[in-house]
Design a protein around this motif. Structure first.
Motif, short mmCIF file in Angstrom:
data_model
loop_
_atom_site.label_atom_id
_atom_site.label_comp_id
_atom_site.label_asym_id
_atom_site.label_seq_id
_atom_site.Cartn_x
_atom_site.Cartn_y
_atom_site.Cartn_z
N VAL A 1 18.38 -12.66 38.98
CA VAL A 1 18.29 -11.21 38.85
C VAL A 1 19.49 -10.36 39.21
O VAL A 1 20.06 -10.63 40.30
CB VAL A 1 16.98 -10.65 39.50
CG1 VAL A 1 16.92 -9.09 39.64
CG2 VAL A 1 15.57 -11.16 39.35
N PHE A 23 18.20 -3.64 35.26
CA PHE A 23 17.62 -5.00 35.46
C PHE A 23 17.97 -6.06 34.39
O PHE A 23 17.60 -5.81 33.33
CB PHE A 23 15.97 -4.81 35.87
CG PHE A 23 15.23 -5.91 36.47
CD1 PHE A 23 14.90 -6.85 35.53
CD2 PHE A 23 15.03 -6.19 37.69
CE1 PHE A 23 14.33 -8.06 35.77
CE2 PHE A 23 14.32 -7.25 38.10
CZ PHE A 23 13.88 -8.18 37.05
N ARG A 26 15.53 -11.56 34.73
CA ARG A 26 13.92 -12.01 34.64
C ARG A 26 13.32 -11.04 33.91
O ARG A 26 13.62 -10.15 33.37
CB ARG A 26 13.68 -12.16 36.35
CG ARG A 26 14.42 -13.25 37.25
CD ARG A 26 13.58 -14.48 36.99
NE ARG A 26 14.31 -15.45 37.69
CZ ARG A 26 14.08 -15.95 39.05
NH1 ARG A 26 13.15 -15.06 39.70
NH2 ARG A 26 14.85 -16.94 39.60
N TYR A 31 8.13 -7.22 38.40
CA TYR A 31 8.76 -6.59 39.65
C TYR A 31 8.24 -5.25 39.86
O TYR A 31 8.30 -4.54 39.02
CB TYR A 31 10.25 -6.77 39.79
CG TYR A 31 10.66 -8.12 39.83
CD1 TYR A 31 10.85 -9.24 38.77
CD2 TYR A 31 11.05 -9.00 41.01
CE1 TYR A 31 11.07 -10.51 38.74
CE2 TYR A 31 11.37 -10.33 41.37
CZ TYR A 31 11.60 -10.94 40.09
OH TYR A 31 12.08 -12.26 39.95
N ASP A 76 14.08 -1.93 30.75
CA ASP A 76 14.37 -2.56 32.05
C ASP A 76 15.16 -1.82 33.06
O ASP A 76 16.17 -2.39 33.65
CB ASP A 76 15.00 -4.02 31.78
CG ASP A 76 14.12 -5.04 30.93
OD1 ASP A 76 14.75 -6.21 30.60
OD2 ASP A 76 13.16 -4.76 30.78
N SER A 99 8.97 -8.97 44.40
CA SER A 99 8.20 -9.46 43.41
C SER A 99 6.88 -9.50 43.82
O SER A 99 5.94 -9.97 42.95
CB SER A 99 8.41 -11.04 43.72
OG SER A 99 8.55 -11.34 45.01
N HIS A 112 15.71 -8.85 45.63
CA HIS A 112 16.92 -9.06 44.83
C HIS A 112 17.69 -7.42 45.01
O HIS A 112 16.55 -6.58 45.03
CB HIS A 112 16.70 -9.14 43.56
CG HIS A 112 16.02 -10.57 42.99
ND1 HIS A 112 16.71 -11.74 43.13
CD2 HIS A 112 14.53 -10.86 42.77
CE1 HIS A 112 15.74 -12.72 42.90
NE2 HIS A 112 14.57 -12.14 42.66
#
Length: 123
Positions: A1, A23, A26, A31, A76, A99, A112
């Motif tokens: 990530v 982001f 992933r 998330y 994202d 997560s 992350h």
């Protein structure tokens, strides 16, 4: 990530700034997204979080009513709209991805992290 924060800068007290965090790497929708900040000489602290599952939000008391976190799952991207800034908001702001979904009584965490973006508020 990979997370990339932007939008920091200088603002006068009472003004607004919007931070953006992009982001990649992933599935963004899996998330919860979190903003933290670290002021000079202080520990890093939680600012705001938004859930991956229902877009519910959580805020630190110090920013409640002034900051708004939002996310755009098509882009994202997570945002932090900061209004009515004051000198206590001066800090490096970091976005992070958790997560897990937000849950009552459970602290958020950063699985992350992105690099920070500096916000300086002048009084």
């Amino acid at each position: 990530v990979q997370l990339q924060a932007s939008g920091g800068g200088m603002a006068e007290a009472g003004k607004s700034l919007r931070l953006t965090c992009t982001f990649s790497g992933r599935t963004f929708g899996s998330y919860s997204m979190v903003w933290f900040r670290q002021a000079p000489g202080k520990d890093r602290e939680f600012v705001a979080a938004i859930n991956w599952s229902d877009d519910s939000t959580r805020y630190a008391d110090s920013v409640k009513g002034r900051f708004t976190i939002s996310r755009d799952n098509d882009k994202d991207t997570v945002y932090l709209q900061m209004d009515n800034l004051n000198s206590d908001d001066t800090a490096v702001y970091f976005c992070a991805a958790d997560s897990r979904r937000l849950a009552p009584g459970r602290s958020v965490r950063g699985d992350h992290w992105g690099r920070g973006t500096l916000v300086t508020v002048s009084s």
